[in-house]
Design an enzyme around this catalytic site. Structure first.
Site, PDB file in Angstrom:
ATOM      1  N   ILE A   1      38.365  37.443  43.651  1.00  0.00           N
ATOM      2  CA  ILE A   1      38.794  37.039  42.322  1.00  0.00           C
ATOM      3  C   ILE A   1      39.928  38.484  43.574  1.00  0.00           C
ATOM      4  O   ILE A   1      39.790  39.526  43.488  1.00  0.00           O
ATOM      5  CB  ILE A   1      38.341  38.247  41.230  1.00  0.00           C
ATOM      6  CG1 ILE A   1      37.199  37.370  40.875  1.00  0.00           C
ATOM      7  CG2 ILE A   1      39.057  38.753  40.918  1.00  0.00           C
ATOM      8  CD1 ILE A   1      36.489  38.829  40.122  1.00  0.00           C
ATOM      9  N   PRO A   2      40.821  37.435  43.693  1.00  0.00           N
ATOM     10  CA  PRO A   2      41.798  38.171  44.498  1.00  0.00           C
ATOM     11  C   PRO A   2      42.795  39.201  43.954  1.00  0.00           C
ATOM     12  O   PRO A   2      43.900  38.404  43.136  1.00  0.00           O
ATOM     13  CB  PRO A   2      42.752  37.237  45.089  1.00  0.00           C
ATOM     14  CG  PRO A   2      42.828  35.998  44.496  1.00  0.00           C
ATOM     15  CD  PRO A   2      40.930  36.201  43.663  1.00  0.00           C
ATOM     16  N   CYS A   3      42.779  40.258  43.605  1.00  0.00           N
ATOM     17  CA  CYS A   3      43.643  41.043  42.309  1.00  0.00           C
ATOM     18  C   CYS A   3      44.896  41.125  43.057  1.00  0.00           C
ATOM     19  O   CYS A   3      45.123  42.032  42.560  1.00  0.00           O
ATOM     20  CB  CYS A   3      42.243  42.266  41.885  1.00  0.00           C
ATOM     21  SG  CYS A   3      41.648  43.415  43.253  1.00  0.00           S
ATOM     22  N   TYR A   4      44.857  41.699  44.542  1.00  0.00           N
ATOM     23  CA  TYR A   4      45.824  42.507  45.176  1.00  0.00           C
ATOM     24  C   TYR A   4      47.253  40.494  44.299  1.00  0.00           C
ATOM     25  O   TYR A   4      48.414  41.245  45.006  1.00  0.00           O
ATOM     26  CB  TYR A   4      45.669  42.134  46.114  1.00  0.00           C
ATOM     27  CG  TYR A   4      45.538  40.819  47.330  1.00  0.00           C
ATOM     28  CD1 TYR A   4      44.076  40.682  46.950  1.00  0.00           C
ATOM     29  CD2 TYR A   4      46.283  39.964  47.635  1.00  0.00           C
ATOM     30  CE1 TYR A   4      43.202  39.874  48.153  1.00  0.00           C
ATOM     31  CE2 TYR A   4      45.671  38.448  48.042  1.00  0.00           C
ATOM     32  CZ  TYR A   4      44.716  38.992  48.479  1.00  0.00           C
ATOM     33  OH  TYR A   4      44.041  37.037  49.410  1.00  0.00           O
TER      34      TYR A   4
ATOM     35  N   PHE B   1      46.740  50.539  42.107  1.00  0.00           N
ATOM     36  CA  PHE B   1      46.166  49.141  42.523  1.00  0.00           C
ATOM     37  C   PHE B   1      45.276  49.436  43.708  1.00  0.00           C
ATOM     38  O   PHE B   1      44.875  48.512  44.662  1.00  0.00           O
ATOM     39  CB  PHE B   1      47.409  48.001  42.433  1.00  0.00           C
ATOM     40  CG  PHE B   1      46.904  46.949  42.498  1.00  0.00           C
ATOM     41  CD1 PHE B   1      46.052  46.338  43.364  1.00  0.00           C
ATOM     42  CD2 PHE B   1      47.421  46.475  41.091  1.00  0.00           C
ATOM     43  CE1 PHE B   1      45.415  44.955  42.648  1.00  0.00           C
ATOM     44  CE2 PHE B   1      47.313  45.135  40.508  1.00  0.00           C
ATOM     45  CZ  PHE B   1      46.312  44.216  42.025  1.00  0.00           C
TER      46      PHE B   1
END
Length: 104
Positions: free
Chosen positions: A51-54, A67
């Site tokens: 899950i590449p939240c960035y 973040f």
DNA sequence: GACCTGACCAATT
DNA sequence: TAATTGGCCAGGT
């Protein structure tokens, strides 16, 4: 499928070198107003490896303060490493890098 | 067990 | 046209 699961699926569908907004992810997840849940879902981030939240930014194209999941502007560096350019305001050039959720 | 908060966005008045 | 409220889900106290 739970809302969180759907959100994670959408986030995982974001291609490298591009970014998506909470609104778009929320819209794809079901309701555009789920943006808040999207942010919370990413905050939980149970599988950061998938899950590449960035790659998820707010509608302004910039990243939130909280973040800093890795500390500092780590996500900005990661996005730059993928080829995403940032403006002087620290915003992503959404016009070019905003994920167009085209046909997968 | 219930209430409040929390990485936000869109619609309505 | 601009400003404000509403909404969703889950975790923590």
């Amino acid at each position: 499928m739970n809302t969180f699961e759907t959100i994670y699926e959408v986030v995982k569908q974001i291609p490298c070198g591009k970014v998506a907004t909470y609104g778009q992810v929320a819209s794809l997840a079901g309701n555009a107003r789920l943006a808040r849940v999207v942010g919370y879902a990413l905050h939980a981030n149970p599988d950061p490896e998938h899950i590449p939240c960035y790659r998820v930014v707010n509608r302004f194209g910039e990243v939130s303060e909280a973040f800093a999941f890795g500390g500092g502007n780590r996500q900005v560096e990661l996005l730059r490493a993928e080829g995403v350019e940032f403006g002087e305001d620290g915003r992503v050039k959404m016009e070019k890098y905003q994920w167009s959720r085209r046909v997968l």
